[in-house]
Motif scaffolding. Structure first.
Motif, short mmCIF file in Angstrom:
data_model
loop_
_atom_site.label_atom_id
_atom_site.label_comp_id
_atom_site.label_asym_id
_atom_site.label_seq_id
_atom_site.Cartn_x
_atom_site.Cartn_y
_atom_site.Cartn_z
N GLY A 1 0.77 -1.34 0.00
CA GLY A 1 -0.06 0.14 0.14
C GLY A 1 0.65 1.10 -0.03
O GLY A 1 0.24 2.28 0.49
N HIS A 2 2.04 1.01 -0.54
CA HIS A 2 2.84 2.26 -0.49
C HIS A 2 2.91 2.94 -1.81
O HIS A 2 2.76 2.24 -3.13
N PRO A 3 3.53 4.11 -2.31
CA PRO A 3 3.42 4.89 -3.60
C PRO A 3 4.41 3.83 -4.48
O PRO A 3 4.19 4.08 -5.80
N GLY A 4 5.43 3.41 -3.90
CA GLY A 4 6.25 2.42 -4.73
C GLY A 4 5.33 1.23 -5.43
O GLY A 4 5.82 0.84 -6.64
N ASP A 5 4.34 0.88 -4.69
CA ASP A 5 3.51 -0.25 -5.28
C ASP A 5 2.91 0.16 -6.55
O ASP A 5 2.96 -0.37 -7.82
N ALA A 6 2.35 1.59 -6.43
CA ALA A 6 1.57 2.04 -7.70
C ALA A 6 2.63 2.61 -8.82
O ALA A 6 2.21 2.46 -9.97
N LEU A 7 3.75 2.91 -8.48
CA LEU A 7 4.70 3.16 -9.29
C LEU A 7 5.12 2.07 -10.21
O LEU A 7 5.19 2.20 -11.50
N THR A 8 5.41 0.70 -9.57
CA THR A 8 5.64 -0.19 -10.23
C THR A 8 4.59 -0.83 -11.11
O THR A 8 4.78 -1.16 -12.30
N GLN A 9 3.39 -0.72 -10.51
CA GLN A 9 2.21 -1.11 -11.48
C GLN A 9 1.96 -0.19 -12.74
O GLN A 9 1.77 -0.83 -13.62
N LEU A 10 2.44 1.12 -13.02
CA LEU A 10 2.22 1.91 -13.84
C LEU A 10 3.51 1.54 -14.90
O LEU A 10 3.26 1.48 -15.97
N ALA A 11 4.56 1.39 -14.26
CA ALA A 11 5.69 0.87 -15.30
C ALA A 11 5.20 -0.56 -15.85
O ALA A 11 5.58 -0.97 -17.00
N ALA A 12 4.75 -1.48 -15.00
CA ALA A 12 4.30 -2.58 -15.68
C ALA A 12 3.09 -2.45 -16.70
O ALA A 12 3.35 -3.37 -17.76
N LEU A 13 2.22 -1.53 -16.75
CA LEU A 13 1.34 -1.20 -17.73
C LEU A 13 2.17 -0.76 -18.91
O LEU A 13 1.84 -1.33 -20.08
N VAL A 14 3.25 -0.18 -18.77
CA VAL A 14 4.04 0.44 -19.87
C VAL A 14 4.71 -0.93 -20.48
O VAL A 14 4.92 -1.02 -21.78
#
Length: 448
Positions: free
Chosen positions: A29-42
Motif C-alpha cells: 500500500g505504498h507509492p512504490g507499489d503504484a509506481l511499479t504497476q504503472l511501469a508494468a502497464l508500460v
C-alpha cells in the motif's frame, strides 16, 4: 524497428519494472507499489506493440488467464440473490453498503479492493510475459540484477541488525524493528527473498565451474558469487524468520541434484565432487540452524495458529461464494474476535486459506490449474531436459526451486502479496519455461 532494437527495448523496460519492484515494492500500500504497476502497464504496452498478434505469443502465456478470470468473475455484476447468499455475506454486504455508495453491484463486496487486487497482479504478469519472449542471456541478466539488488538489501539488513531498534536504516514505519529486513517491511519476506534466490547463486557458481573446465577462469571470479551465497545465508539467519531459515536450507538441498547433474567430471571425481557439495551444504546450513536457535522464539507461542483457525471459521461462514477479493480484513473481523485484541490481522498468514475465504471455488480452480502447470513444468526441467544445454537446464531448475520455496512459504505467510516478491515470482515462472536460442528449441519458448 528491427528485432534487435525491439529486444533491447523489451529488456530495458523489463529491467525497469524489476528494479522498481525490488527497491520500492517491499511493503504494502505504498507509492512504490503504484509506481511499479504503472511501469508494468508500460511493459505490457511494449509487449503488445512488439507482437500485436496474440497467436504468435508463447503458449505458456495462456497461464495468466486463470487468476485473471477468477478476479474478473467478481468484478462482473451479480444477481442480488447471489451477492447476499449466506447470512455472513449478506450481513457484510449491508455493513459495507455506505462505503460502496453508488458503485455497481458486482460479486466483490468491496469492488475497489478487487480492482486493487487486479492491479497488484500487473508487475508479476508483465515480467512473466516479458520473460517468455526473452532469450537465455536476457533472462540471466534480469536474474543477476535481482540477485545484485537483494545482495545490497542483505548488507542493509546486517546494518539494521547492528543498529538495533533505533536504526535510521528502516524504510517503512510499520516494520520489524531490531531485526534484519533489508528493503522490505517484513522480516519474513526479507528472509524468503534471499532463500528463493540463493539457488540462482548456486547455479551461477556451478556454471563458472563448468566454464573453467573449458577455458581458464580466474579463481577470483568465484569469490563474488561465493560471498553472495554466504551473505544470503547469514541474512536469513539474522532475519529471525524460522520459515525463511528452514526453506533456505531446503532450497540448498533441493539444488543438489541440479549441481551434481551439471558436474562435468567423470568417474570417481564426479562422486567426490558430489560428496563435497553435500558436505558443504549440510555443514553450513545445519551450523547456521543450530546457531539460530538462540535467536528464535518457541513456535508454539506464534499467534498464526489462532489466525488460521479464525480464517477457517470465516471461510465456512462465507460459503459458498466467498467474501470477494480484498475483503479478508472485514470478513475476518465480522466472524473472529481476534481483532478485538492488541493486534491487527490484515492477512491470514496462509495465502491458500485467504484465497479460500475470499474466492472459494473460483480461487481453487485457478490455483489448481496454475499448480498443475508448475508441477508439469517441473517434470520437464528435471526429467525431460536431455536435448537442452546444461546452462539453460541449470537456470530453469534453480528458478523452479526458487518458485517452489515461495509457494511453500505461502503456507505460513503472504509473500506473494508484496509487489517485490510477486514480481520476482513472475520472472522465476518465466525462467522455468525453456528460453529461445537454446539447443532443441525453436525461435519461441516451449509451452507449459
Amino acid at each position: 524497428m528491427d528485432a534487435t532494437r525491439s529486444d533491447s527495448l523489451l529488456r530495458r523496460t523489463g529491467l525497469t519494472v524489476l528494479l522498481l519492484a525490488l527497491v520500492f515494492g517491499g511493503g504494502q500500500g505504498h507509492p512504490g507499489d503504484a509506481l511499479t504497476q504503472l511501469a508494468a502497464l508500460v511493459l505490457i504496452g511494449v509487449l503488445i506493440w512488439r507482437t500485436p498478434d496474440i497467436r504468435c505469443w508463447p503458449k505458456a502465456s495462456l497461464w495468466i488467464l486463470p487468476p485473471l478470470l477468477a478476479l474478473l468473475a467478481f468484478l462482473l455484476p451479480w444477481p442480488e440473490a447471489w451477492r447476499v447468499a449466506g447470512a455472513a455475506r449478506g450481513a457484510l454486504s449491508q455493513h459495507l453498503a455506505p462505503l460502496i455508495g453508488g458503485l455497481p453491484a458486482t460479486g466483490a463486496l468491496r469492488p475497489l479492493a478487487a480492482e486493487r487486487a487486479l492491479f497488484w497482479l500487473l508487475p508479476a504478469i508483465a515480467l512473466y510475459l516479458a520473460g517468455l519472449q526473452l532469450d537465455w542471456r536476457a533472462r540471466r541478466m534480469l536474474l543477476q540484477t535481482a540477485v545484485a539488488v537483494l545482495a545490497v538489501g542483505a548488507v542493509l539488513g546486517l546494518a539494521q541488525k547492528a543498529g538495533g531498534i533505533d536504526s535510521a536504516l528502516y524504510f517503512y514505519r510499520n516494520t520489524n524493528r531490531g531485526m534484519a529486513v533489508g528493503l522490505f517491511a517484513n522480516n519474513n519476506h526479507y528472509a524468503i527473498s534471499l532463500a528463493c534466490t540463493l539457488p540462482l547463486v548456486w547455479a551461477g557458481l556451478v556454471h563458472l565451474a563448468g566454464q573453467r573446465e573449458q577455458r581458464h577462469v580466474h579463481p577470483l571470479r568465484f569469490a563474488l558469487p561465493a560471498g553472495i551465497a554466504l551473505l544470503f545465508m547469514l541474512g536469513f539467519l539474522l532475519s529471525g524468520s524460522r520459515a525463511g531459515l528452514l526453506l533456505g536450507m531446503a532450497g540448498c538441498l533441493l539444488m543438489l541434484p541440479a549441481v551434481i547433474a551439471a558436474d562435468r567430471h567423470t568417474g570417481a571425481k564426479h562422486w567426490l565432487f558430489a560428496l563435497m557439495a553435500v558436505g558443504l551444504f549440510l555443514a553450513v546450513q545445519l551450523g547456521l540452524y543450530f546457531i539460530s536457535l538462540q535467536f528464535v522464539p518457541n513456535p508454539l507461542e506464534d499467534s498464526r495458529w489462532q489466525i488460521f483457525a479464525g480464517t477457517r471459521t470465516a471461510a465456512d461462514a462465507y460459503a459458498p461464494l466467498g467474501a470477494g477479493p480484498g475483503a479478508f480484513w472485514y470478513a475476518f473481523q465480522h466472524v473472529d474476535p481476534f481483532l478485538g485484541g492488541p493486534k491487527m490481522v490484515n492477512h491470514a498468514h496462509n495465502d491458500y486459506l485467504e484465497i479460500w475465504l475470499e474466492l472459494r471455488w473460483f480461487g481453487v480452480l485457478a490455483g489448481a490449474l496454475l499448480l498443475g502447470a508448475f508441477l508439469w513444468q517441473g517434470v520437464r526441467v528435471w526429467f525431460m531436459a536431455g536435448r537442452h544445454s546444461v546452462r539453460a537446464t541449470l537456470m530453469a531448475r534453480a528458478a523452479w526451486v526458487g518458485l517452489l520455496l515461495l509457494l511453500l512459504h505461502s503456507l505460513v505467510d503472504y509473500p506473494l502479496r508484496t509487489t517485490a516478491l510477486s514480481a520476482l515470482a513472475g520472472l522465476l515462472a518465466a525462467c522455468v519455461v525453456w528460453p529461445r536460442g537454446e539447443p532443441g528449441v525453436s525461435g519461441r519458448s516451449d509451452g507449459m
